[in-house]
Design a protein around this motif. Sequence first.
Motif, mmCIF file in Angstrom:
data_model
loop_
_atom_site.group_PDB
_atom_site.id
_atom_site.type_symbol
_atom_site.label_atom_id
_atom_site.label_comp_id
_atom_site.label_asym_id
_atom_site.label_seq_id
_atom_site.Cartn_x
_atom_site.Cartn_y
_atom_site.Cartn_z
ATOM 1 N N MET A 1 -6.066 -2.516 -13.443
ATOM 2 C CA MET A 1 -7.094 -1.808 -12.691
ATOM 3 C C MET A 1 -6.480 -0.540 -12.108
ATOM 4 S SD MET A 1 -9.506 -3.268 -9.546
ATOM 5 C CE MET A 1 -9.931 -4.775 -10.370
ATOM 6 N N LYS A 2 -7.156 0.579 -12.275
ATOM 7 C CA LYS A 2 -6.682 1.860 -11.753
ATOM 8 C C LYS A 2 -6.742 1.864 -10.232
ATOM 9 C CE LYS A 2 -8.225 4.540 -15.693
ATOM 10 N NZ LYS A 2 -9.130 5.578 -16.158
ATOM 11 N N GLY A 3 -5.966 2.780 -9.608
ATOM 12 C CA GLY A 3 -5.933 2.876 -8.148
ATOM 13 C C GLY A 3 -7.303 3.074 -7.536
ATOM 14 N N ARG A 4 -8.119 3.924 -8.164
ATOM 15 C CA ARG A 4 -9.482 4.187 -7.672
ATOM 16 C C ARG A 4 -10.308 2.899 -7.678
ATOM 17 N NH1 ARG A 4 -13.862 8.098 -10.726
ATOM 18 N NH2 ARG A 4 -15.666 7.103 -9.828
ATOM 19 N N ASP A 5 -10.219 2.157 -8.769
ATOM 20 C CA ASP A 5 -10.979 0.915 -8.883
ATOM 21 C C ASP A 5 -10.467 -0.153 -7.912
ATOM 22 O OD1 ASP A 5 -12.491 2.109 -10.900
ATOM 23 O OD2 ASP A 5 -11.184 1.343 -12.486
ATOM 24 N N ARG A 6 -9.135 -0.193 -7.716
ATOM 25 C CA ARG A 6 -8.569 -1.159 -6.757
ATOM 26 C C ARG A 6 -9.058 -0.871 -5.348
ATOM 27 N NH1 ARG A 6 -3.612 -0.217 -9.274
ATOM 28 N NH2 ARG A 6 -2.927 0.920 -7.449
ATOM 29 N N LEU A 7 -9.094 0.414 -4.990
ATOM 30 C CA LEU A 7 -9.540 0.791 -3.648
ATOM 31 C C LEU A 7 -11.007 0.411 -3.452
ATOM 32 C CD1 LEU A 7 -9.061 2.070 -0.897
ATOM 33 C CD2 LEU A 7 -9.454 4.317 -1.942
ATOM 34 N N THR A 8 -11.848 0.716 -4.426
ATOM 35 C CA THR A 8 -13.268 0.385 -4.324
ATOM 36 C C THR A 8 -13.466 -1.126 -4.261
ATOM 37 O OG1 THR A 8 -13.883 2.417 -5.477
ATOM 38 C CG2 THR A 8 -15.518 0.652 -5.442
ATOM 39 N N ALA A 9 -12.758 -1.873 -5.092
ATOM 40 C CA ALA A 9 -12.892 -3.334 -5.105
ATOM 41 C C ALA A 9 -12.433 -3.940 -3.779
ATOM 42 C CB ALA A 9 -12.098 -3.922 -6.268
ATOM 43 N N ALA A 10 -11.291 -3.479 -3.269
ATOM 44 C CA ALA A 10 -10.792 -4.003 -1.984
ATOM 45 C C ALA A 10 -11.752 -3.656 -0.860
ATOM 46 C CB ALA A 10 -9.402 -3.434 -1.686
ATOM 47 N N HIS A 11 -12.297 -2.444 -0.871
ATOM 48 C CA HIS A 11 -13.240 -2.013 0.158
ATOM 49 C C HIS A 11 -14.473 -2.912 0.152
ATOM 50 C CE1 HIS A 11 -15.659 1.619 1.952
ATOM 51 N NE2 HIS A 11 -15.412 0.702 2.858
ATOM 52 N N ARG A 12 -15.054 -3.121 -1.018
ATOM 53 C CA ARG A 12 -16.261 -3.963 -1.114
ATOM 54 C C ARG A 12 -15.982 -5.402 -0.693
ATOM 55 N NH1 ARG A 12 -18.003 -0.668 -6.114
ATOM 56 N NH2 ARG A 12 -19.885 0.316 -5.311
ATOM 57 N N GLU A 13 -14.901 -5.958 -1.209
ATOM 58 C CA GLU A 13 -14.569 -7.352 -0.918
ATOM 59 C C GLU A 13 -14.305 -7.567 0.573
ATOM 60 O OE1 GLU A 13 -10.843 -10.303 -1.746
ATOM 61 O OE2 GLU A 13 -11.540 -9.096 -3.447
ATOM 62 N N LEU A 14 -13.495 -6.710 1.163
ATOM 63 C CA LEU A 14 -13.160 -6.886 2.574
ATOM 64 C C LEU A 14 -14.346 -6.563 3.484
ATOM 65 C CD1 LEU A 14 -9.517 -5.579 2.433
ATOM 66 C CD2 LEU A 14 -10.246 -7.892 3.024
ATOM 67 N N LEU A 15 -15.169 -5.605 3.103
ATOM 68 C CA LEU A 15 -16.344 -5.306 3.920
ATOM 69 C C LEU A 15 -17.288 -6.513 3.950
ATOM 70 C CD1 LEU A 15 -17.857 -3.322 5.688
ATOM 71 C CD2 LEU A 15 -18.912 -2.388 3.631
ATOM 72 N N ALA A 16 -17.467 -7.152 2.804
ATOM 73 C CA ALA A 16 -18.330 -8.345 2.750
ATOM 74 C C ALA A 16 -17.782 -9.449 3.647
ATOM 75 C CB ALA A 16 -18.457 -8.828 1.313
ATOM 76 N N THR A 17 -16.463 -9.572 3.722
ATOM 77 C CA THR A 17 -15.824 -10.605 4.543
ATOM 78 C C THR A 17 -15.833 -10.248 6.023
ATOM 79 O OG1 THR A 17 -14.365 -11.136 2.699
ATOM 80 C CG2 THR A 17 -13.691 -11.907 4.873
ATOM 81 N N TRP A 18 -15.492 -9.001 6.355
ATOM 82 C CA TRP A 18 -15.320 -8.584 7.744
ATOM 83 C C TRP A 18 -16.617 -8.207 8.448
ATOM 84 C CZ3 TRP A 18 -10.598 -6.215 10.190
ATOM 85 C CH2 TRP A 18 -9.414 -6.670 9.604
ATOM 86 N N ARG A 19 -17.657 -7.916 7.722
ATOM 87 C CA ARG A 19 -18.859 -7.353 8.348
ATOM 88 C C ARG A 19 -19.459 -8.243 9.426
ATOM 89 N NH1 ARG A 19 -23.889 -7.034 4.232
ATOM 90 N NH2 ARG A 19 -24.800 -6.013 6.024
ATOM 91 N N THR A 20 -19.352 -9.538 9.289
ATOM 92 C CA THR A 20 -19.971 -10.438 10.266
ATOM 93 C C THR A 20 -19.162 -10.545 11.558
ATOM 94 O OG1 THR A 20 -18.905 -12.334 9.215
ATOM 95 C CG2 THR A 20 -21.151 -11.816 8.513
ATOM 96 N N THR A 21 -17.857 -10.373 11.468
ATOM 97 C CA THR A 21 -17.036 -10.544 12.663
ATOM 98 C C THR A 21 -16.722 -9.228 13.377
ATOM 99 O OG1 THR A 21 -15.010 -10.450 11.353
ATOM 100 C CG2 THR A 21 -15.943 -12.640 11.780
ATOM 101 N N THR A 22 -16.892 -8.116 12.710
ATOM 102 C CA THR A 22 -16.526 -6.849 13.335
ATOM 103 C C THR A 22 -17.690 -5.873 13.471
ATOM 104 O OG1 THR A 22 -15.837 -5.977 11.206
ATOM 105 C CG2 THR A 22 -14.118 -6.927 12.586
#
Length: 182
Positions: A1-22
Amino acid sequence: MKGRDRLTAAHRELLATWRTTTNLVGPGPIEVHWEDVQRGTQGLSFDGHWVDLGSGAGFPGLVLAALHPSSRWTLVEPRRKRAAFLREVVRAAGAEGIEVIEDRAERLGRDGGFDGVTSRAFAAPGEVAPLAAKLLRPTGAWVVFTHADQAPLELPGWTQESSVAYAWPGRDRRVDRYLRRP
């Protein structure tokens, strides 16, 4: 996975996880936030070193860093939990060229050091303009997200280079790009 795709994937995944607590984003689908940034900035260049004021959940800073991987980004967020979220996204993606500063934008000690400034839901554009001017190099650019019904700014020392208006659920949007006049 390219750096751009890794950043987008990590952003989406972590936002879905963190959105309820933060309380990073409101209720509803999160995909619309990426779409907003992409639609509003399509065709704009983001070369050099940019600073995103009030980065919050990473919009627009993380999205633009992924879309423009040759640029460098400083994400400024004063709230501890949101800054921790941004740092975690950068770490999880192994992203380079992105720095997170946990502080108020007004206290940034980099006068005239940036090629560009972005602001989305940070403060009223008229209030952001003097701060953007302070942070930018003499011919730097400021990209501001606003509502389509707000009049473009007429500011001494600035020239409006472009304006992109687009339909958006709830309230139509506009992204204006201003250039500092030396």
